[in-house]
Scaffold this motif. Sequence first.
Motif, PDB file in Angstrom:
ATOM      1  N   ASP A  64       0.863  -1.347   0.000  1.00  0.00           N
ATOM      2  CA  ASP A  64      -0.077   0.021   0.054  1.00  0.00           C
ATOM      3  C   ASP A  64       0.777   1.315  -0.025  1.00  0.00           C
ATOM      4  O   ASP A  64       0.828   1.994   0.885  1.00  0.00           O
ATOM      5  CB  ASP A  64      -0.986  -0.002   1.225  1.00  0.00           C
ATOM      6  CG  ASP A  64      -0.192  -0.176   2.532  1.00  0.00           C
ATOM      7  OD1 ASP A  64       0.823  -0.836   2.520  1.00  0.00           O
ATOM      8  OD2 ASP A  64      -0.690   0.113   3.457  1.00  0.00           O
ATOM      9  N   ARG A  65       1.869   1.268  -0.874  1.00  0.00           N
ATOM     10  CA  ARG A  65       2.667   2.791  -1.142  1.00  0.00           C
ATOM     11  C   ARG A  65       1.565   3.805  -1.555  1.00  0.00           C
ATOM     12  O   ARG A  65       0.523   3.671  -2.403  1.00  0.00           O
ATOM     13  CB  ARG A  65       3.378   2.368  -2.108  1.00  0.00           C
ATOM     14  CG  ARG A  65       4.311   3.684  -2.520  1.00  0.00           C
ATOM     15  CD  ARG A  65       5.219   3.312  -3.927  1.00  0.00           C
ATOM     16  NE  ARG A  65       5.997   4.561  -4.178  1.00  0.00           N
ATOM     17  CZ  ARG A  65       7.297   4.719  -3.835  1.00  0.00           C
ATOM     18  NH1 ARG A  65       7.749   3.758  -2.799  1.00  0.00           N
ATOM     19  NH2 ARG A  65       7.878   5.831  -3.892  1.00  0.00           N
ATOM     20  N   PRO A  66       1.816   4.980  -0.998  1.00  0.00           N
ATOM     21  CA  PRO A  66       2.709   5.305  -0.227  1.00  0.00           C
ATOM     22  C   PRO A  66       2.699   5.352   1.348  1.00  0.00           C
ATOM     23  O   PRO A  66       3.543   5.947   2.068  1.00  0.00           O
ATOM     24  CB  PRO A  66       2.945   6.709  -0.650  1.00  0.00           C
ATOM     25  CG  PRO A  66       1.358   7.135  -0.838  1.00  0.00           C
ATOM     26  CD  PRO A  66       0.859   6.060  -1.374  1.00  0.00           C
ATOM     27  N   THR A  67       1.712   4.747   2.001  1.00  0.00           N
ATOM     28  CA  THR A  67       1.467   4.604   3.210  1.00  0.00           C
ATOM     29  C   THR A  67       2.647   3.768   3.869  1.00  0.00           C
ATOM     30  O   THR A  67       3.197   3.940   5.023  1.00  0.00           O
ATOM     31  CB  THR A  67       0.184   3.651   3.644  1.00  0.00           C
ATOM     32  OG1 THR A  67      -0.901   4.413   3.160  1.00  0.00           O
ATOM     33  CG2 THR A  67      -0.224   3.580   5.081  1.00  0.00           C
ATOM     34  N   HIS A  68       3.017   2.564   3.148  1.00  0.00           N
ATOM     35  CA  HIS A  68       4.248   1.800   3.288  1.00  0.00           C
ATOM     36  C   HIS A  68       4.932   1.811   2.213  1.00  0.00           C
ATOM     37  O   HIS A  68       4.663   1.584   1.045  1.00  0.00           O
ATOM     38  CB  HIS A  68       3.803   0.410   3.972  1.00  0.00           C
ATOM     39  CG  HIS A  68       3.090   0.382   5.304  1.00  0.00           C
ATOM     40  ND1 HIS A  68       1.645   0.499   4.994  1.00  0.00           N
ATOM     41  CD2 HIS A  68       3.248   0.332   6.654  1.00  0.00           C
ATOM     42  CE1 HIS A  68       1.388   0.417   6.256  1.00  0.00           C
ATOM     43  NE2 HIS A  68       2.291   0.404   7.212  1.00  0.00           N
ATOM     44  N   VAL A  69       6.417   1.899   2.442  1.00  0.00           N
ATOM     45  CA  VAL A  69       7.505   1.801   1.320  1.00  0.00           C
ATOM     46  C   VAL A  69       8.419   0.843   1.554  1.00  0.00           C
ATOM     47  O   VAL A  69       9.167   0.712   2.499  1.00  0.00           O
ATOM     48  CB  VAL A  69       8.077   3.306   0.957  1.00  0.00           C
ATOM     49  CG1 VAL A  69       9.109   3.045  -0.069  1.00  0.00           C
ATOM     50  CG2 VAL A  69       6.805   4.068   0.576  1.00  0.00           C
ATOM     51  N   ALA A  70       8.502  -0.083   0.818  1.00  0.00           N
ATOM     52  CA  ALA A  70       9.525  -1.431   1.203  1.00  0.00           C
ATOM     53  C   ALA A  70      10.679  -1.108   0.390  1.00  0.00           C
ATOM     54  O   ALA A  70      10.541  -0.877  -0.662  1.00  0.00           O
ATOM     55  CB  ALA A  70       8.778  -2.757   0.651  1.00  0.00           C
ATOM     56  N   PHE A  71      11.800  -1.386   1.159  1.00  0.00           N
ATOM     57  CA  PHE A  71      13.076  -1.015   0.470  1.00  0.00           C
ATOM     58  C   PHE A  71      14.054  -1.854   0.727  1.00  0.00           C
ATOM     59  O   PHE A  71      14.440  -2.085   2.254  1.00  0.00           O
ATOM     60  CB  PHE A  71      13.533   0.482   1.001  1.00  0.00           C
ATOM     61  CG  PHE A  71      14.764   0.945   0.467  1.00  0.00           C
ATOM     62  CD1 PHE A  71      15.185   0.737  -0.797  1.00  0.00           C
ATOM     63  CD2 PHE A  71      15.450   2.257   1.044  1.00  0.00           C
ATOM     64  CE1 PHE A  71      16.110   1.324  -1.476  1.00  0.00           C
ATOM     65  CE2 PHE A  71      16.480   2.640   0.441  1.00  0.00           C
ATOM     66  CZ  PHE A  71      17.045   2.457  -0.715  1.00  0.00           C
ATOM     67  N   ASN A  72      14.785  -2.747  -0.067  1.00  0.00           N
ATOM     68  CA  ASN A  72      15.764  -3.665   0.083  1.00  0.00           C
ATOM     69  C   ASN A  72      17.024  -3.105  -0.417  1.00  0.00           C
ATOM     70  O   ASN A  72      17.035  -2.807  -1.546  1.00  0.00           O
ATOM     71  CB  ASN A  72      15.396  -4.999  -0.414  1.00  0.00           C
ATOM     72  CG  ASN A  72      14.134  -5.713   0.234  1.00  0.00           C
ATOM     73  OD1 ASN A  72      14.314  -5.598   1.546  1.00  0.00           O
ATOM     74  ND2 ASN A  72      13.395  -6.621  -0.379  1.00  0.00           N
TER      75      ASN A  72
END
Length: 384
Positions: free
Chosen positions: A177-185
């Motif tokens: 649910d970007r931009p509420t949560h932004v996953a980054f590896n």
Amino acid sequence: MNRRKKLLMSLLILSLTAIPTSVFAEDTSTPVDLGLPDVNVVHQETQEVSVDKLAGILDVAQDAIAEERGAGVSFARSSDQKTYDYITFDDQYTYFYEEAANEEPQLIVVDKAETNVEDLLISNSEENTFKTAATSTGFITDGVGGRVNVTTTGSAGSYLMGLMSLPEANSSVVSLDRPTHVAFNYGGFEYSSTNANGIGSWAADMGLELYNNLGPSSTSYGWKPVIILKKKLRATIPNVDTGWDQYGTSFAAGYGEVQNKNGYKPGTSPLIYWWYNYNGKARMKVDGWAISPTYGGYSLQDTNLITILESSGSYNIPSISRWKLLSTVVSNDDTGKNQTTFSSLQFNGSPLPSGAITTPQNDQSNVNITSSSSVQIVVNSSIY
């Protein structure tokens, strides 16, 4: 634009890449007539900023991006297909301005206290990758994640490499649910200066960030390359200036197709190389499967593409204190899901020595060092 004006505006320019914007609330776009045609203003602040003030912000932002793009080249006349972002802030608000090919320029205004954009992914030279706040439940201020360090650092020209798995676009394993949560590896490096206030320290976050608006219909998921490179130049002034300046990045010629509406495919494991000083530049190389052949994302067709993203300037960082490997989620409420496995890790083409991977850190995550060349990180605020 003169140097004093840039300093007073706390200018941060990010060229060709985006920063995590998870803190931005639901889009409430409102076109505003600022005497600057075709600029869309998104008001997300609690008390609306005046039109006159926004016009001044836009004037500085457009000048700065025009300077980055090339002297005398305006957005309206440019055939440049790259994306340019500009961020500045004052005592109350943060302003995020973007010019992207084939899209209307956009300015997002948010409350500074809510966003803490200048705190996102800022290395604290005496502590951790993310600036620690007294109210934070873990080592990441604005989100959750897991981290390890790699202590074999080498000299200028040295590189760390490995496969980095990207989770499928499945809400059970990664926040979608970007931009509420932004996953980054990502991986990266840090240099911790011994000078007073850590002045002279460097930090770089170099990896792939999950987007949900790619492909021909702007509904496909993909992981786009990101480098966030910062240097500590001043003492921190709480709520005013972090003391860190962020530097622009650019794609090497012929290696920039994975951007804009294209990204690396979820469920794959691209091979990534990290350098802190490649002929003077911080550099990342990604070799993997993208969802589309070109940056326009006009068709969905699995394509093997190489990305080379590097600092725009040559900073000739002479040494680093550590490498780092992380899986994180940037969020307002310190929740989220993400995961990755770094495998086949090598240093300068040779296996990492035993014990080189150290210091697991968990913020609602589980870090498992499975061997001298493999690390699994699972981030899940519902479990950990």
